[in-house]
Enzyme design. Sequence first.
Site, mmCIF file in Angstrom:
data_model
loop_
_atom_site.group_PDB
_atom_site.id
_atom_site.type_symbol
_atom_site.label_atom_id
_atom_site.label_comp_id
_atom_site.label_asym_id
_atom_site.label_seq_id
_atom_site.Cartn_x
_atom_site.Cartn_y
_atom_site.Cartn_z
ATOM 1 N N SER A 82 0.491 -1.077 -0.159
ATOM 2 C CA SER A 82 -0.270 -0.250 0.204
ATOM 3 C C SER A 82 0.961 1.074 0.154
ATOM 4 O O SER A 82 2.513 0.798 0.719
ATOM 5 C CB SER A 82 -1.492 -0.300 1.094
ATOM 6 O OG SER A 82 -0.547 0.008 2.255
ATOM 7 N N GLU A 114 7.254 -0.042 -4.867
ATOM 8 C CA GLU A 114 5.943 -0.549 -5.945
ATOM 9 C C GLU A 114 4.508 -0.621 -4.953
ATOM 10 O O GLU A 114 4.171 -1.327 -4.256
ATOM 11 C CB GLU A 114 6.059 -1.628 -6.498
ATOM 12 C CG GLU A 114 4.994 -2.119 -8.045
ATOM 13 C CD GLU A 114 4.038 -2.727 -7.929
ATOM 14 O OE1 GLU A 114 2.986 -1.689 -7.430
ATOM 15 O OE2 GLU A 114 3.222 -3.520 -7.036
ATOM 16 N N GLY A 151 -0.038 1.443 -4.416
ATOM 17 C CA GLY A 151 -1.661 1.762 -5.373
ATOM 18 C C GLY A 151 -1.498 2.298 -6.308
ATOM 19 O O GLY A 151 -0.690 2.296 -6.985
ATOM 20 N N CYS A 156 -2.722 -4.840 -7.539
ATOM 21 C CA CYS A 156 -2.631 -2.724 -7.431
ATOM 22 C C CYS A 156 -2.520 -2.397 -9.518
ATOM 23 O O CYS A 156 -3.161 -0.779 -9.150
ATOM 24 C CB CYS A 156 -1.070 -2.788 -7.778
ATOM 25 S SG CYS A 156 0.359 -3.595 -8.548
ATOM 26 N N GLU A 163 -8.668 3.924 -3.348
ATOM 27 C CA GLU A 163 -8.507 2.484 -4.019
ATOM 28 C C GLU A 163 -9.205 1.770 -2.942
ATOM 29 O O GLU A 163 -9.185 1.415 -1.921
ATOM 30 C CB GLU A 163 -7.345 2.259 -3.585
ATOM 31 C CG GLU A 163 -6.626 0.840 -4.072
ATOM 32 C CD GLU A 163 -5.074 0.032 -4.437
ATOM 33 O OE1 GLU A 163 -4.359 -0.189 -5.149
ATOM 34 O OE2 GLU A 163 -4.100 0.718 -3.188
ATOM 35 N N PHE A 172 -9.645 -2.470 -3.458
ATOM 36 C CA PHE A 172 -9.042 -3.313 -3.149
ATOM 37 C C PHE A 172 -9.853 -3.878 -3.101
ATOM 38 O O PHE A 172 -10.346 -4.913 -2.188
ATOM 39 C CB PHE A 172 -7.791 -3.272 -2.385
ATOM 40 C CG PHE A 172 -6.159 -3.848 -2.532
ATOM 41 C CD1 PHE A 172 -6.411 -3.505 -4.075
ATOM 42 C CD2 PHE A 172 -6.329 -4.577 -1.838
ATOM 43 C CE1 PHE A 172 -4.653 -3.279 -4.603
ATOM 44 C CE2 PHE A 172 -4.597 -5.004 -2.704
ATOM 45 C CZ PHE A 172 -4.634 -4.628 -3.847
#
Length: 490
Positions: A236, A257, A259, A291, A385, A387
């Site tokens: 995240s 790397e 969201g 992601c 986001e 998810f």
Amino acid sequence: MNASQPGLLIEPQHLDGKVYDGGWKCPSGQAEAVSPGNGERLGWVGLAGAEDVKAAAKSARNAQAIWAATPYEQRAAVLRKAASLAENHREELAEWLVRESGSTIPKAQFEVGITIKVLYEASAMPSQAAGQVLPSEPGRLNLARRRPLGVVGIISPFNFPLYLAMRAVAPAVAVGNAVVLKPDPRTSIGGGHVIARLFEEAGLPVGVLAVLPGDGAAGGALCDATDVAMVHFTGSTSAGRRVGETAGRNLKKVSLELGGKNSIIVLDDADLDLAVKNAIWSTYLHQGQICMSAGRILVQETISNAFVSKFTDHVATLTAGDPSAGTFALGPLISHHQVEHAAKLVDAAVAAGADLKTGGTQDGLFFAPTVLANVKSGNPAFYEEIFAPVAVITTFGTDEEAVSLANDTDYGLSAAIISRSVGRAFALGDRLKVGLLHINDATVNDEVINPFGGVGASGNGTSIGGPANWEEFTQWQWVTVKAEAPSYPL
């Protein structure tokens, strides 16, 4: 799966609360491994504390110099052996992903396949050119060569636990680094123990790899440890900020790397059936817990009614259930916290004016595939986001408006555009602030050989995969050689 069956990669002794640090050891703590699909207890995994992490990093630093000096053929052979073992244990690896992470069977099989590809691709790195000969004055050899960083700390997530760990572990080891891997404690077997066993059986020297599941404190220790030269984190954005702050304060190289709030843009000349299929894949693969998942479906106004109708009809046919007990399109979410987060956002979206076309309900960890239409800029679902298996559909009038909507986010990971006109789509896509752009494809894409990374709140501008791995896991050293030292005038 019969754990006593001979020839298994994961045997009962690997499920009794230990971690791997050149051998299977008892760490500071333990946790129960539980299947999100049915609540089955899968075993016990060890949980590393800060001292466990520091000790493993020190051992890794001692082992790294010897590993880096190992002839390239031997390093390559270890990677090839690990790949071969993964091929031989395909079914077992996939089954762990199904049981522990809630992956559907096709998703798990795909993840195992690209993990094997990662290992084979990494096995080629030791024999590749590791530098350049630079121009220089006569009589001087001028070189730039790539050298391993030392110890690489890797913090990996729960959603693609095997692949997202291995895509960093394999190339880091291939070029001569040692690795301390901290997998998500919820997927410590498929994303940790499996990797330890593959390399243990492949003959990786003791100390070169440690696999230490743990909580945030273990991750913090990895960022603080003086013996760790680099931290690669996938997860995240909020956690990534903390990792970047701590690792940066300790002058470590950091790769983040994070969201995304990714858009798939459907232009008015698109084939509607293909557009729906690409949007479905982008939104609902692995319950939207990726992601690269499409957090926004942007549809041109003139085709929006037809698109929403076809899309909702398709979503209504998607089934959800325990993937270890049958064939379902969707499995469970990873935790009750994630279910609550999704439910809260769906309720907030409807309260802000979105139309709930289908779904919005939950049963334990199973969240019904959901469609929210008429989501305006400013709606919580437009920005956050989620998810989870929730489609957020927004309409636009012009290509200019599509660009504006897609760029209206702090994230910058993936985008997709569906259109019969490649030129038009590319012209639009060229203005999107993303690290991954797909014309006539889904937002969820990875082929292992490609550089993968985001911008903005989706990452710190680094990439992993393919040619980017050399940049990621090595550092330049400048070397000059003369036949005789010069006589300088001072």
